[in-house]
Structures are given as C-alpha cells and as structure tokens.
Design a protein around this motif. Structure first.
Motif, PDB file in Angstrom:
ATOM      1  N   LEU A  84      21.658  28.421  23.823  1.00  0.00           N
ATOM      2  CA  LEU A  84      21.857  27.045  24.292  1.00  0.00           C
ATOM      3  C   LEU A  84      21.625  26.924  25.799  1.00  0.00           C
ATOM      4  N   SER A  85      21.991  27.941  26.551  1.00  0.00           N
ATOM      5  CA  SER A  85      21.740  27.912  27.999  1.00  0.00           C
ATOM      6  C   SER A  85      20.246  27.941  28.295  1.00  0.00           C
ATOM      7  N   LEU A  86      19.500  28.740  27.545  1.00  0.00           N
ATOM      8  CA  LEU A  86      18.044  28.771  27.726  1.00  0.00           C
ATOM      9  C   LEU A  86      17.421  27.427  27.353  1.00  0.00           C
ATOM     10  N   ALA A  87      17.953  26.793  26.306  1.00  0.00           N
ATOM     11  CA  ALA A  87      17.471  25.462  25.931  1.00  0.00           C
ATOM     12  C   ALA A  87      17.773  24.452  27.050  1.00  0.00           C
ATOM     13  N   GLY A  88      18.974  24.530  27.613  1.00  0.00           N
ATOM     14  CA  GLY A  88      19.328  23.654  28.731  1.00  0.00           C
ATOM     15  C   GLY A  88      18.443  23.890  29.939  1.00  0.00           C
ATOM     16  N   PHE A  89      18.168  25.164  30.227  1.00  0.00           N
ATOM     17  CA  PHE A  89      17.279  25.478  31.345  1.00  0.00           C
ATOM     18  C   PHE A  89      15.892  24.887  31.086  1.00  0.00           C
ATOM     19  N   ALA A  90      15.404  25.016  29.843  1.00  0.00           N
ATOM     20  CA  ALA A  90      14.086  24.459  29.510  1.00  0.00           C
ATOM     21  C   ALA A  90      14.061  22.944  29.730  1.00  0.00           C
ATOM     22  N   VAL A  91      15.123  22.266  29.318  1.00  0.00           N
ATOM     23  CA  VAL A  91      15.199  20.813  29.506  1.00  0.00           C
ATOM     24  C   VAL A  91      15.148  20.462  30.988  1.00  0.00           C
ATOM     25  N   THR A  92      15.935  21.161  31.784  1.00  0.00           N
ATOM     26  CA  THR A  92      15.976  20.824  33.213  1.00  0.00           C
ATOM     27  C   THR A  92      14.670  21.219  33.915  1.00  0.00           C
ATOM     28  N   PHE A  93      14.025  22.293  33.474  1.00  0.00           N
ATOM     29  CA  PHE A  93      12.728  22.666  34.050  1.00  0.00           C
ATOM     30  C   PHE A  93      11.690  21.596  33.729  1.00  0.00           C
ATOM     31  N   ARG A 128      18.641   8.427  39.306  1.00  0.00           N
ATOM     32  CA  ARG A 128      19.297   8.324  37.990  1.00  0.00           C
ATOM     33  C   ARG A 128      18.886   9.495  37.091  1.00  0.00           C
ATOM     34  N   VAL A 129      17.605   9.828  37.080  1.00  0.00           N
ATOM     35  CA  VAL A 129      17.131  10.956  36.273  1.00  0.00           C
ATOM     36  C   VAL A 129      17.732  12.259  36.805  1.00  0.00           C
ATOM     37  N   SER A 130      17.852  12.375  38.126  1.00  0.00           N
ATOM     38  CA  SER A 130      18.459  13.573  38.727  1.00  0.00           C
ATOM     39  C   SER A 130      19.905  13.740  38.280  1.00  0.00           C
ATOM     40  N   LYS A 131      20.630  12.642  38.174  1.00  0.00           N
ATOM     41  CA  LYS A 131      22.020  12.706  37.717  1.00  0.00           C
ATOM     42  C   LYS A 131      22.085  13.230  36.282  1.00  0.00           C
ATOM     43  N   PHE A 132      21.202  12.735  35.422  1.00  0.00           N
ATOM     44  CA  PHE A 132      21.155  13.237  34.050  1.00  0.00           C
ATOM     45  C   PHE A 132      20.794  14.723  34.051  1.00  0.00           C
ATOM     46  N   ASP A 133      19.796  15.089  34.825  1.00  0.00           N
ATOM     47  CA  ASP A 133      19.358  16.477  34.899  1.00  0.00           C
ATOM     48  C   ASP A 133      20.523  17.390  35.296  1.00  0.00           C
ATOM     49  N   TYR A 134      21.314  16.951  36.240  1.00  0.00           N
ATOM     50  CA  TYR A 134      22.439  17.788  36.675  1.00  0.00           C
ATOM     51  C   TYR A 134      23.604  17.767  35.691  1.00  0.00           C
ATOM     52  N   ALA A 135      23.692  16.747  34.853  1.00  0.00           N
ATOM     53  CA  ALA A 135      24.662  16.803  33.762  1.00  0.00           C
ATOM     54  C   ALA A 135      24.279  17.934  32.811  1.00  0.00           C
ATOM     55  N   VAL A 136      22.983  18.079  32.549  1.00  0.00           N
ATOM     56  CA  VAL A 136      22.502  19.180  31.706  1.00  0.00           C
ATOM     57  C   VAL A 136      22.779  20.515  32.395  1.00  0.00           C
ATOM     58  N   VAL A 137      22.479  20.608  33.682  1.00  0.00           N
ATOM     59  CA  VAL A 137      22.725  21.851  34.420  1.00  0.00           C
ATOM     60  C   VAL A 137      24.213  22.215  34.377  1.00  0.00           C
ATOM     61  N   LEU A 138      25.079  21.244  34.566  1.00  0.00           N
ATOM     62  CA  LEU A 138      26.515  21.521  34.529  1.00  0.00           C
ATOM     63  C   LEU A 138      26.975  21.955  33.135  1.00  0.00           C
ATOM     64  N   MET A 139      26.331  21.455  32.102  1.00  0.00           N
ATOM     65  CA  MET A 139      26.661  21.920  30.753  1.00  0.00           C
ATOM     66  C   MET A 139      26.203  23.371  30.558  1.00  0.00           C
ATOM     67  N   VAL A 140      25.113  23.761  31.205  1.00  0.00           N
ATOM     68  CA  VAL A 140      24.693  25.167  31.158  1.00  0.00           C
ATOM     69  C   VAL A 140      25.739  26.033  31.865  1.00  0.00           C
ATOM     70  N   VAL A 141      26.250  25.568  32.989  1.00  0.00           N
ATOM     71  CA  VAL A 141      27.316  26.295  33.687  1.00  0.00           C
ATOM     72  C   VAL A 141      28.541  26.399  32.779  1.00  0.00           C
ATOM     73  N   PHE A 142      28.874  25.310  32.114  1.00  0.00           N
ATOM     74  CA  PHE A 142      29.990  25.289  31.168  1.00  0.00           C
ATOM     75  C   PHE A 142      29.784  26.360  30.090  1.00  0.00           C
ATOM     76  N   MET A 144      27.975  29.059  30.317  1.00  0.00           N
ATOM     77  CA  MET A 144      28.061  30.383  30.936  1.00  0.00           C
ATOM     78  C   MET A 144      29.513  30.819  31.122  1.00  0.00           C
ATOM     79  N   VAL A 145      30.378  29.866  31.410  1.00  0.00           N
ATOM     80  CA  VAL A 145      31.782  30.199  31.657  1.00  0.00           C
ATOM     81  C   VAL A 145      32.544  30.390  30.343  1.00  0.00           C
ATOM     82  N   LEU A 146      32.388  29.458  29.391  1.00  0.00           N
ATOM     83  CA  LEU A 146      33.155  29.519  28.149  1.00  0.00           C
ATOM     84  C   LEU A 146      32.562  30.452  27.093  1.00  0.00           C
ATOM     85  N   LYS A 147      31.257  30.682  27.157  1.00  0.00           N
ATOM     86  CA  LYS A 147      30.570  31.572  26.221  1.00  0.00           C
ATOM     87  C   LYS A 147      30.918  31.283  24.756  1.00  0.00           C
TER      88      LYS A 147
END
Length: 189
Positions: A84-93, A128-142, A144-147
């Motif tokens: 899921l983190s790799l999928a999130g990274f792909a979305v943000t890339f 606005r798109v940047s805010k969405f993008d960083y919501a995805v990035v923060l979910m990747v961080v989430f 990484m922490v909760l695994k």
C-alpha cells in the motif's frame, strides 16, 4: 549497525526532508494567502517549482530507494503496509509529474504572458492538488508507522476513507462566493 538499520536511517531522514519540505510549502501558501491575498500564491508556486527538481525529487527518490532496499533485505514484499505504501508513492509520483509539474509550468507561462489573474487561479488550483497529494503522502507515513496487515480492514479502510475525503475536499472546485452585487441582481430578476 547492520545494513538494514543503515538503510532505515537514510529512509527516515530522506522522508523527513521530502514530507517536511512539502508540508512547509503548503503551510506557507495557506498563511501567505490568508495574510496578503491570493496573489501571494504565485510566489509560493515559484518556490515549489524551484524546489521540485532540487529537493523533492532527490529526497523522494532516496526515500523510495532506501525503502525498496529495506523491503528486499527484510523480505517484506507481501506485507500490506509495503504494498500500500508503494501504491501511495506511485500516486504521489504520478500526481507530481503529470499534474503539479504541468500546472506549475502553466502558471509560469501565464505570468510570462502577463495574464496574472489566470495565473493566480491556476496556482490556487495547484495548491488544492498539492493538499490532496500530501494527504496521500501522510497516509503513507501512517502506513509506515502502524504497519497494518491484510487482515486489518479498519486501518486500511480508514486510510482509504481519509484519501477519499481529501479528494472531495481538495480536488472539487471551491464554491464561488456570491458577491453583494450578484445577490442584488438575482433579487431583481
């Protein structure tokens, strides 16, 4: 320190640079727009463009590379949080390359042509798109922490819900505020 721990240290530092830098730029945009008006977003957009290749691309690439090496060394390829983190990274890339970069270039072109009002509107949409993008990035961080594992539907569903809400909040065009003049015209019709 073993090789896995070395890559983990690099991964965390690179992620801090990438995520922290982006959040700082988004916060700067929000604060400057509130304080000085929408035109200020042009300066923030210019800063984003300057930092994209010099800061965000290298730090995100280093985050990805060190994460891939950790997954390889740890045999983690089937773990939900890795996939899921790799999928999130792909979305943000993809968002960064095909939307943010293109919109940033459009903002610059509009400014160069002297079409400031259009440039401001495009820059506000970019934020606005940047805010969405960083919501995805923060979910990747989430992640990484909760695994979470594949059998943690509440966590995975919660992440999906946050991303869906962020899409609704940040990607839909903002409601136009009606002006007193427009309200008066509507009343007279």
């Amino acid at each position: 320190m073993d090789l896995y721990s070395s890559f983990k240290l690099v991964h965390v530092i690179a992620a801090m640079a990438w995520v922290g830098g982006g959040l700082t730029l988004i916060a700067q945009a929000i604060f400057r727009i509130r304080e000085a008006g929408p035109r200020e977003v042009l300066e923030v957009t210019r800063n984003m463009g300057l930092l994209a290749l010099r800061w965000f691309l290298p730090s995100s690439a280093l985050t990805l590379l060190s994460g891939l090496l950790m997954a390889l060394l740890g045999g983690l390829w089937t773990q939900a949080w890795i996939v899921l983190s790799l999928a999130g990274f792909a979305v943000t890339f993809l968002t960064g390359h095909f939307i943010l970069r293109v919109r940033g270039e459009k903002v610059f072109a509009l400014q160069t042509e002297g079409r400031e009002h259009e440039a401001v509107q495009e820059a506000l949409a970019l934020i606005r798109v940047s805010k969405f993008d960083y919501a995805v990035v923060l979910m990747v961080v989430f992640l990484m922490v909760l695994k979470p594992q594949w059998n943690d539907p509440a966590v995975i569903g919660g992440i999906a819900a946050v991303i869906a809400c962020a899409g609704l909040v940040f990607l839909l065009p903002p409601k136009r505020r009606s002006t007193p003049r427009a309200q008066g015209e509507n009343a007279s019709r």
